[in-house]
Write a protein that holds these residues in place. Structure first.
Motif, short mmCIF file in Angstrom:
data_model
loop_
_atom_site.label_atom_id
_atom_site.label_comp_id
_atom_site.label_asym_id
_atom_site.label_seq_id
_atom_site.Cartn_x
_atom_site.Cartn_y
_atom_site.Cartn_z
N GLN A 120 0.84 -1.19 0.00
CA GLN A 120 0.00 0.00 0.00
C GLN A 120 0.89 1.25 0.00
N GLU A 121 0.43 2.28 -0.71
CA GLU A 121 1.22 3.51 -0.83
C GLU A 121 1.48 4.14 0.53
N LEU A 145 0.20 -1.64 -11.78
CA LEU A 145 1.58 -1.85 -11.33
C LEU A 145 2.06 -3.24 -11.71
N PHE A 146 1.23 -4.24 -11.51
CA PHE A 146 1.58 -5.63 -11.79
C PHE A 146 1.91 -5.82 -13.28
N TYR A 147 1.04 -5.33 -14.14
CA TYR A 147 1.24 -5.54 -15.58
C TYR A 147 2.39 -4.71 -16.12
N CYS A 186 11.98 2.31 -14.85
CA CYS A 186 11.37 1.68 -16.03
C CYS A 186 9.86 1.90 -16.07
N LEU A 187 9.27 2.11 -14.89
CA LEU A 187 7.82 2.21 -14.79
C LEU A 187 7.34 3.61 -15.20
N PRO A 188 6.08 3.72 -15.59
CA PRO A 188 5.52 5.02 -15.97
C PRO A 188 5.61 6.03 -14.83
N ALA A 189 5.74 7.30 -15.19
CA ALA A 189 5.90 8.37 -14.20
C ALA A 189 4.71 8.44 -13.24
N VAL A 190 3.52 8.11 -13.73
CA VAL A 190 2.33 8.19 -12.87
C VAL A 190 2.42 7.20 -11.71
N LEU A 191 3.07 6.06 -11.94
CA LEU A 191 3.24 5.07 -10.87
C LEU A 191 4.36 5.49 -9.92
N LEU A 192 5.43 6.03 -10.46
CA LEU A 192 6.56 6.46 -9.63
C LEU A 192 6.14 7.58 -8.69
N LYS A 194 3.25 7.77 -7.25
CA LYS A 194 2.47 7.16 -6.18
C LYS A 194 3.35 6.45 -5.15
N TRP A 195 4.42 5.81 -5.64
CA TRP A 195 5.24 4.96 -4.77
C TRP A 195 6.55 5.66 -4.43
#
Length: 330
Positions: A120-121, A145-147, A186-192, A194-195
């Motif tokens: 969880q964030e 996040l998983f995909y 490597c992950l999209p900025a929108v996810l980075l 959040k985490w």
């Protein structure tokens, strides 16, 4: 009979056999925890792995309940010590309580691991604020996040992948464990966004291939994780592999031992304070036994006696007092 002074002017007498239940039902979990310090039992290992998970006390369930009451625990897998616990009721309540428990613990420099339920964030943010790192399992409860992690490891143009592999034999199987890591960026900025901590951190893929030596049957399982451990760290793959593997210590070295050796899954009670404090006493006792085991291995150079054998010996008051004295004087 032992005299016990109450808050009123009166004094009552309580048989020794009833003393533990009397206090355990009346003292709150936080006050009970403060009475039995875990700090003297801890060695400050570098990057201790602290596993977080809930355990049901099966015999505490009432009619209509699928499982008993859950107790959420922060477990130091290096020292074999439970750092803190909280009675949370249902399994799903882990989500709300894990982050709040972080505030009262000294986790600086630790790597905190948890299963997908606690990914969880808010929990990740609380750990970073306490100067800890996290390594959290990711499943389809966080689909995006998983995909995206899956796709990152499938990208054949990605050249930054770091991998290690280890082969283990045992239990009639040959197991090959492969750890692959990539930078969190490597992950999209929108996810980075959040985490917190993941932008300079690491995403992890573990692949376990098992071959049954008798039948030749092959099975394979992939798991995914996010971690705030900096991807540029030396031996980052080994760090992540250690965190992932040590997380299972809370199941194998704590929950299983409590149920088998302390008969915790048979503990029947209705009083919440009693349940929490009885479980806490079990963990405190197990922590002391783990410390005795480490001391024994250090002194003899041999594998320590089992928890069950030490518990049998400590049934003698003299042996128990000698053991406590040895721990205090170390």
């Amino acid at each position: 009979m032992i005299p016990v002074a109450l808050s009123t002017p009166m004094c009552i007498f309580i048989p020794k056999c009833q003393l533990l239940p009397f206090f355990a039902e009346r003292i709150s979990g936080s006050r009970f925890l403060s009475a039995f310090f875990v700090e003297p039992l801890l060695h400050k290992f570098t990057s201790r792995v602290v596993a977080v998970d809930g355990q049901a006390v099966k015999a505490s369930r009432r009619g209509g309940e699928r499982a008993g009451k859950y107790i959420l625990t922060f477990y130091d897998t290096e020292n074999g010590i439970a750092l803190g616990q909280k009675l949370i009721g249902n399994k799903e309540n882990e989500i709300t309580h894990a982050a709040s428990m972080v505030e009262g613990l000294d986790l600086a420099g630790c790597i905190v691991t948890a299963d997908a339920l606690n990914t969880q964030e808010k929990f990740a943010s609380a750990l970073i604020q306490k100067k800890a790192d996290y390594c959290l399992a990711v499943k389809q409860n966080h689909k995006s996040l998983f995909y995206d992690i899956q796709l990152s490891f499938m990208d054949r143009t990605e050249t930054r992948t770091v991998e290690i592999e280890k082969v283990e034999l045992g239990h009639g199987r040959i197991e090959t464990r492969k750890i692959s890591v990539l930078p969190g960026s490597c992950l999209p900025a929108v996810l980075l966004k959040k985490w917190i901590g993941l932008d300079e951190g690491t995403i992890v893929k573990t692949t376990t291939e098992s071959v049954n030596k008798t039948t030749g049957e092959i099975s394979s399982l992939d798991r995914y994780y996010i971690s705030s451990l900096n991807f540029l760290n030396a031996h980052i793959a080994e760090q992540c592999a250690r965190a992932v593997r040590r997380h299972w210590g809370i199941e194998n070295d704590l929950h299983y031992v409590l149920d088998v050796n302390f008969y915790q899954d048979r503990t029947q009670c209705k009083n919440a304070n009693y349940l929490q404090n009885r479980v806490l006493l079990n963990k405190w006792a197990l922590g002391m036994i783990r410390k005795l085991q480490k001391n024994e291995e250090s002194e003899t150079g041999k594998e320590a006696r089992s928890v069950k054998r030490i518990m049998t010996k400590l049934q003698s008051p003299t042996a128990a007092l000698e053991a406590l004295t040895s721990l205090i004087n170390k």
